[in-house]
Design an enzyme around this catalytic site. Sequence first.
Site, mmCIF file in Angstrom:
data_model
loop_
_atom_site.group_PDB
_atom_site.id
_atom_site.type_symbol
_atom_site.label_atom_id
_atom_site.label_comp_id
_atom_site.label_asym_id
_atom_site.label_seq_id
_atom_site.Cartn_x
_atom_site.Cartn_y
_atom_site.Cartn_z
ATOM 1 N N GLU A 12 -3.580 -8.703 2.982
ATOM 2 C CA GLU A 12 -3.437 -9.263 4.325
ATOM 3 C C GLU A 12 -4.615 -8.918 5.227
ATOM 4 O O GLU A 12 -4.748 -9.486 6.328
ATOM 5 C CB GLU A 12 -2.138 -8.759 4.964
ATOM 6 N N LYS A 35 -11.685 8.683 -1.430
ATOM 7 C CA LYS A 35 -10.925 7.541 -0.952
ATOM 8 C C LYS A 35 -11.275 6.279 -1.736
ATOM 9 O O LYS A 35 -12.446 5.969 -1.946
ATOM 10 C CB LYS A 35 -11.209 7.321 0.539
ATOM 11 N N CYS A 47 0.821 -1.211 0.000
ATOM 12 C CA CYS A 47 0.000 0.000 0.000
ATOM 13 C C CYS A 47 0.857 1.265 0.000
ATOM 14 O O CYS A 47 1.536 1.543 -0.972
ATOM 15 C CB CYS A 47 -0.997 -0.030 1.154
ATOM 16 N N HIS A 49 -4.339 -4.273 0.127
ATOM 17 C CA HIS A 49 -4.120 -4.942 1.411
ATOM 18 C C HIS A 49 -4.682 -6.358 1.377
ATOM 19 O O HIS A 49 -5.713 -6.644 1.979
ATOM 20 C CB HIS A 49 -4.805 -4.157 2.536
ATOM 21 N N SER A 82 -7.702 0.610 0.498
ATOM 22 C CA SER A 82 -8.087 1.666 1.437
ATOM 23 C C SER A 82 -7.025 2.754 1.382
ATOM 24 O O SER A 82 -6.046 2.725 2.119
ATOM 25 C CB SER A 82 -8.203 1.098 2.859
ATOM 26 N N ARG A 112 -15.212 3.269 12.414
ATOM 27 C CA ARG A 112 -14.345 4.193 13.147
ATOM 28 C C ARG A 112 -14.539 5.627 12.641
ATOM 29 O O ARG A 112 -14.752 6.559 13.427
ATOM 30 C CB ARG A 112 -12.885 3.772 12.975
#
Length: 303
Positions: A237, A163, A142, A235, A193, A249
């Site tokens: 992972e 985003k 990333c 990502h 992200s 969040r």
Amino acid sequence: MPIKIQSDLPAKKVLESENIFVMTEGRATTQDIRPLKIAVVNLMPTKSTTETQLLRLLSNTPLQVDISLIRMESHAYRNASDEYLDRFYIPSGELFKHKYDGLIITGAPVEQIPFEQVDYWKELCDIMDWSKENIFSTLYICWAAQAGLYHLFGVPKFSLPQKKFGIFKNWQPEGQSDPLLRGFDDIFLMPQSRHTQIHAEDINANKNLVVLSQSDEGPSIIKTQNNRAVFVTGHMEYDTNTLSDEYWRDKNKNLPIQIPQDYFPGDDPNQKPLSTWRSTASLFYRNWLNYYVYQETPYNFVQ
């Protein structure tokens, strides 16, 4: 085969609960086999979560893997205690005193800051420069992928109007075939992200870089011609709930955030998301360890 870590690393309990074979240092020293030595520069604030995610994937191989966690000496950590870092991490300066087969540099929540203004930028550049001659393959994830492409090849990053957030379809360019993506489906999914991107034309203009996969939004996996560096824009992972945690969040902080693309069933954030990239991630990390690290490193490795 197991992954070798310190016996009291918090990720150990999580991995063992998932029936992942984790070996402590004491038991590993009794085996007549040289483990692959992998250093992980963990730039994420969620230290334990990122450790668990990466260790889970690195354990999915017949090889024994010896992990060293690396921290930046020039950065003041707010989300991890000095006690935790001193116990489980070695300072980046120690990295240069040892030999490693592979290196992983994680993403970091600093993508909207110019590279040169990141407080540990020089320190990270020193690591990237050192890895060119001392590591058989470095995996950049990333933000680290953008940082590596910028520092090593002058590839700029560009701000996105919104985003890039969600699960995105990827494929290999026509005629492209590489061991790193061996066994991949024609279309595979990857979480993203980020607020910035790289442009395909900047990658294609550099003869040292090869695009291994792409999406409608641009290159997603890039490597150097000599396989010594691999850049992943997303990502793989991530856990199933990671994007959900990020969404709620920011939502609870009244920050501008859109529903992650193609993630929640029916785009309903109250529904439990499903993992649609887990098998791809496992295959990718296994291929990287096997073809780009294990097959290249010698058995008699001076420590």
